[in-house]
Design an enzyme around this catalytic site. Structure first.
Site, PDB file in Angstrom:
ATOM      1  CB  ILE A   1     -13.954   4.038  -0.285  1.00 55.94           C
ATOM      2  CG1 ILE A   1     -13.700   3.607  -1.747  1.00 55.94           C
ATOM      3  CG2 ILE A   1     -14.299   5.522  -0.189  1.00 55.94           C
ATOM      4  CD1 ILE A   1     -12.406   4.135  -2.392  1.00 55.94           C
TER       5      ILE A   1
ATOM      6  NE  ARG B   1       1.061  11.281  -2.895  1.00 57.52           N
ATOM      7  CZ  ARG B   1       0.909  11.210  -4.201  1.00 57.52           C
ATOM      8  NH1 ARG B   1       1.566  12.029  -4.985  1.00 57.52           N
ATOM      9  NH2 ARG B   1       0.106  10.324  -4.738  1.00 57.52           N
TER      10      ARG B   1
ATOM     11  N   GLY C   1      10.774  -5.652  24.075  1.00 55.03           N
ATOM     12  CA  GLY C   1      10.846  -7.112  24.153  1.00 55.03           C
ATOM     13  C   GLY C   1       9.457  -7.710  23.993  1.00 55.03           C
TER      14      GLY C   1
ATOM     15  CD  GLU D   1      -3.507  10.545   1.280  1.00 51.84           C
ATOM     16  OE1 GLU D   1      -3.160  11.346   0.402  1.00 51.84           O
ATOM     17  OE2 GLU D   1      -4.615  10.560   1.834  1.00 51.84           O
TER      18      GLU D   1
HETATM   19  C1  LIG Z   1      -6.678   1.424   4.958  1.00 48.37           C
HETATM   20  C2  LIG Z   1      -6.709   2.003   3.593  1.00 48.37           C
HETATM   21  C3  LIG Z   1      -7.459   3.159   3.364  1.00 48.37           C
HETATM   22  C4  LIG Z   1      -7.535   3.694   2.078  1.00 48.37           C
HETATM   23  N1  LIG Z   1      -8.353   4.788   1.863  1.00 48.37           N
HETATM   24  C5  LIG Z   1      -8.593   5.176   0.571  1.00 48.37           C
HETATM   25  C6  LIG Z   1      -9.600   6.161   0.295  1.00 48.37           C
HETATM   26  O1  LIG Z   1     -10.234   6.706   1.197  1.00 48.37           O
HETATM   27  N2  LIG Z   1      -9.846   6.455  -1.007  1.00 48.37           N
HETATM   28  C7  LIG Z   1      -9.167   5.884  -2.046  1.00 48.37           C
HETATM   29  O2  LIG Z   1      -9.454   6.207  -3.187  1.00 48.37           O
HETATM   30  N3  LIG Z   1      -8.195   4.962  -1.805  1.00 48.37           N
HETATM   31  C8  LIG Z   1      -7.905   4.589  -0.527  1.00 48.37           C
HETATM   32  N4  LIG Z   1      -6.941   3.621  -0.278  1.00 48.37           N
HETATM   33  C9  LIG Z   1      -6.206   3.043  -1.379  1.00 48.37           C
HETATM   34  C10 LIG Z   1      -4.696   3.322  -1.370  1.00 48.37           C
HETATM   35  O3  LIG Z   1      -4.441   4.633  -1.816  1.00 48.37           O
HETATM   36  C11 LIG Z   1      -4.028   2.242  -2.223  1.00 48.37           C
HETATM   37  O4  LIG Z   1      -4.046   1.058  -1.429  1.00 48.37           O
HETATM   38  C12 LIG Z   1      -2.609   2.556  -2.622  1.00 48.37           C
HETATM   39  O5  LIG Z   1      -2.586   3.625  -3.537  1.00 48.37           O
HETATM   40  C13 LIG Z   1      -1.892   1.354  -3.248  1.00 48.37           C
HETATM   41  O6  LIG Z   1      -2.690   0.718  -4.190  1.00 48.37           O
HETATM   42  P1  LIG Z   1      -2.899  -0.890  -4.089  1.00 48.37           P
HETATM   43  O7  LIG Z   1      -3.225  -1.217  -2.700  1.00 48.37           O
HETATM   44  O8  LIG Z   1      -3.865  -1.277  -5.147  1.00 48.37           O
HETATM   45  O9  LIG Z   1      -1.483  -1.519  -4.401  1.00 48.37           O
HETATM   46  P2  LIG Z   1      -0.860  -1.816  -5.856  1.00 48.37           P
HETATM   47  O10 LIG Z   1      -0.981  -0.591  -6.696  1.00 48.37           O
HETATM   48  O11 LIG Z   1      -1.406  -3.069  -6.379  1.00 48.37           O
HETATM   49  O12 LIG Z   1       0.671  -2.015  -5.503  1.00 48.37           O
HETATM   50  C14 LIG Z   1       1.174  -3.243  -4.988  1.00 48.37           C
HETATM   51  C15 LIG Z   1       2.673  -3.097  -4.819  1.00 48.37           C
HETATM   52  O13 LIG Z   1       3.278  -2.870  -6.116  1.00 48.37           O
HETATM   53  C16 LIG Z   1       4.035  -1.682  -6.060  1.00 48.37           C
HETATM   54  N5  LIG Z   1       3.967  -1.003  -7.359  1.00 48.37           N
HETATM   55  C17 LIG Z   1       2.874  -0.734  -8.100  1.00 48.37           C
HETATM   56  N6  LIG Z   1       3.204  -0.087  -9.218  1.00 48.37           N
HETATM   57  C18 LIG Z   1       4.554   0.059  -9.196  1.00 48.37           C
HETATM   58  C19 LIG Z   1       5.517   0.675 -10.046  1.00 48.37           C
HETATM   59  N7  LIG Z   1       5.156   1.265 -11.187  1.00 48.37           N
HETATM   60  N8  LIG Z   1       6.817   0.641  -9.678  1.00 48.37           N
HETATM   61  C20 LIG Z   1       7.203   0.067  -8.510  1.00 48.37           C
HETATM   62  N9  LIG Z   1       6.345  -0.517  -7.649  1.00 48.37           N
HETATM   63  C21 LIG Z   1       5.026  -0.510  -7.976  1.00 48.37           C
HETATM   64  C22 LIG Z   1       3.406  -0.838  -4.963  1.00 48.37           C
HETATM   65  O14 LIG Z   1       4.314   0.136  -4.488  1.00 48.37           O
HETATM   66  C23 LIG Z   1       3.066  -1.914  -3.949  1.00 48.37           C
HETATM   67  O15 LIG Z   1       4.207  -2.211  -3.197  1.00 48.37           O
HETATM   68  C24 LIG Z   1      -6.822   3.101   1.015  1.00 48.37           C
HETATM   69  C25 LIG Z   1      -6.065   1.946   1.255  1.00 48.37           C
HETATM   70  C26 LIG Z   1      -6.005   1.391   2.508  1.00 48.37           C
HETATM   71  C27 LIG Z   1      -5.230   0.128   2.700  1.00 48.37           C
END
Ligand SMILES: Cc1cc2nc3c(=O)[nH]c(=O)nc-3n(C[C@H](O)[C@H](O)[C@H](O)COP(=O)(O)OP(=O)(O)OC[C@H]3O[C@@H](n4cnc5c(N)ncnc54)[C@H](O)[C@@H]3O)c2cc1C
Length: 387
Positions: free
Chosen positions: A156, A246, A342, A366
């Site tokens: 978050i 987005r 480089g 996002e």
């Molecule tokens: C620095 C940072 C700030 C953030 N800030 C916020 C915030 O303020 N509030 C908040 O609520 N969230 C926040 N997030 C969360 C962010 O939105 C999520 O990290 C993001 O939505 C991806 O979720 P995950 O990291 O759990 O990856 P996962 O959902 O576990 O995905 C892992 C991989 O699997 C792939 N994948 C998953 N499902 C599928 C599918 N059905 N088909 C194909 N590929 C798939 C994904 O594309 C990814 O490559 C933040 C994240 C970061 C890293």
């Protein structure tokens, strides 16, 4: 079709460029090296953004915000992103979802956020529910005039600075198309509420100084009056805002890519090897040509999508295309920038390695690139009921 920006747009761009140049860029290297924005600097940026009329530029005029259309907002985002998120986050864009505030919530949360007196954070993601946001497990159970929240959130952003969190929790289930689905409600939870603990999350490679936090809820009692929007309708408010977000991420990506290209062009003109500027070698100059082409396409797509949003004709797929394309152009541009520089491209004496690191998050937050592709392809297949 008129592709020309108005005089007001040009003025807006130069105002933000001057702000970034004077108030933010001088601090970027130090903030990145220390992984920290000193509180006095954060306050200084907020004060200057308020004085410049940039604070809460994303919010409607009737609540004291900038009252700008989405196209103008995208132009501002494009310029702000020429410095790390760690700094331009203090030119705050309160969560637009706060427009769902009603009654005393307006005085207690919405207006203070627009005036720079309070800061919000958006708490949806959980350790077991990222891309699959509908799978969140944090629960809120009604108890008289209150709800009791249990569960946890992670990643978050900015929660360490926030006065309250907009927390999404499951409040029930209902049957849709023969399947049980979670009903989700958004809650306004004040920092310091008993039962909510906020702690710093792991260190992130992108945007050092911009931290994420973990939120833990253990029988956290929140008044029902703090429900944002309607009970069980959390997705309605969240999705509208996330989709618009987005397009703004796409604009951020275009700005970052433009910055990396500007540095690359100058380096190509001034760095000589084998007796000639490296820009004279096609192996190098063609990278510049590809950068410029990709960035122009991403810029046009992003601005066109923002313009569609203003007209009310943008679909989720349109927003997904802008985010997907611009973030992937940014990735290629910053990677090529490192190659053009480089070894110096990897050294922290220059900002190139920072741009490369900062770019990496844009294909993840996002909605990842894969999730954007799902959104776009589902929209294409929907008329055939084959999504
Ligand atoms: C620095 C940072 C700030 C953030 N800030 C916020 C915030 O303020 N509030 C908040 O609520 N969230 C926040 N997030 C969360 C962010 O939105 C999520 O990290 C993001 O939505 C991806 O979720 P995950 O990291 O759990 O990856 P996962 O959902 O576990 O995905 C892992 C991989 O699997 C792939 N994948 C998953 N499902 C599928 C599918 N059905 N088909 C194909 N590929 C798939 C994904 O594309 C990814 O490559 C933040 C994240 C970061 C890293």
């Amino acid at each position: 079709m008129n592709f020309e920006l108005t005089h007001e747009h040009e003025m807006l761009i130069s105002t933000v460029q001057a702000f970034v140049e004077k108030e933010l860029l001088p601090y970027e290297a130090e903030v990145d090296a220390n992984d920290c924005v000193p509180p006095e600097l954060a306050q200084q940026i907020r004060d200057k953004a308020l004085a410049a009329g940039l604070y809460a530029f994303n919010m409607p005029e009737e609540v004291g915000g900038g009252g700008l259309d989405y196209l103008s907002q995208a132009l501002i985002e494009r310029e702000l992103s020429k410095v790390s998120w760690a700094l331009h986050v203090f030119v705050a864009r309160p969560s637009k979802i706060l427009m769902a505030c009603r009654d005393t919530q307006i005085q207690d949360y919405l207006l203070p956020c627009v005036r720079g007196e309070k800061i919000d954070c958006f708490a949806l993601t959980e350790p077991d529910a990222g891309s699959d946001a509908a799978g969140i497990k944090t629960k809120a159970v009604r108890d008289g005039d209150d709800f009791i929240i249990n569960g946890s959130k992670h990643f978050i952003s900015h929660a360490g600075h926030a006065d309250f969190a907009i927390v999404f929790a499951v409040t029930g289930t209902s049957e849709q198309n023969g399947r049980q689905r979670n009903e989700v409600t958004a809650f306004l939870v004040d920092k310091g509420t008993e039962g909510m603990v906020i702690q710093r999350g792991p260190k992130c490679v992108s945007n050092r100084g911009y931290h994420t936090n973990e939120l833990f809820f253990d029988d956290c009692r929140v008044p029902a009056a703090n429900v944002l929007g309607e009970i069980g309708k959390g997705w309605i408010v969240a999705n509208e805002w996330l989709t618009a977000g987005r397009v703004m991420v796409a604009a951020n990506c275009v700005g970052q890519a433009q910055r990396a290209m500007d540095f690359s062009v100058e380096w190509c003109a001034n760095r000589s090897q084998f007796g000639k500027p490296i820009g004279k070698y096609q192996g190098v100059s063609f990278k510049l040509a590809d950068m410029a082409t990709g960035i122009k396409a991403a810029d046009l797509l992003t601005l066109n999508t923002a313009w569609q949003m203003d007209k009310g004709t943008m679909s989720d797929g349109d927003a997904g295309m802008a985010k997907l394309f611009a973030s992937e152009v940014l990735a290629k541009t910053t990677d090529d920038a490192v190659q053009i520089f480089g070894g110096m491209g990897l050294m922290d004496e220059l900002p190139i390695e920072r741009m490369w690191r900062n770019a990496r998050i844009e294909r993840i937050w996002e909605g990842t690139s894969e999730i954007q592709r799902h959104i776009i392809s589902r929209e294409l297949l929907r008329p055939f009921e084959a999504q």
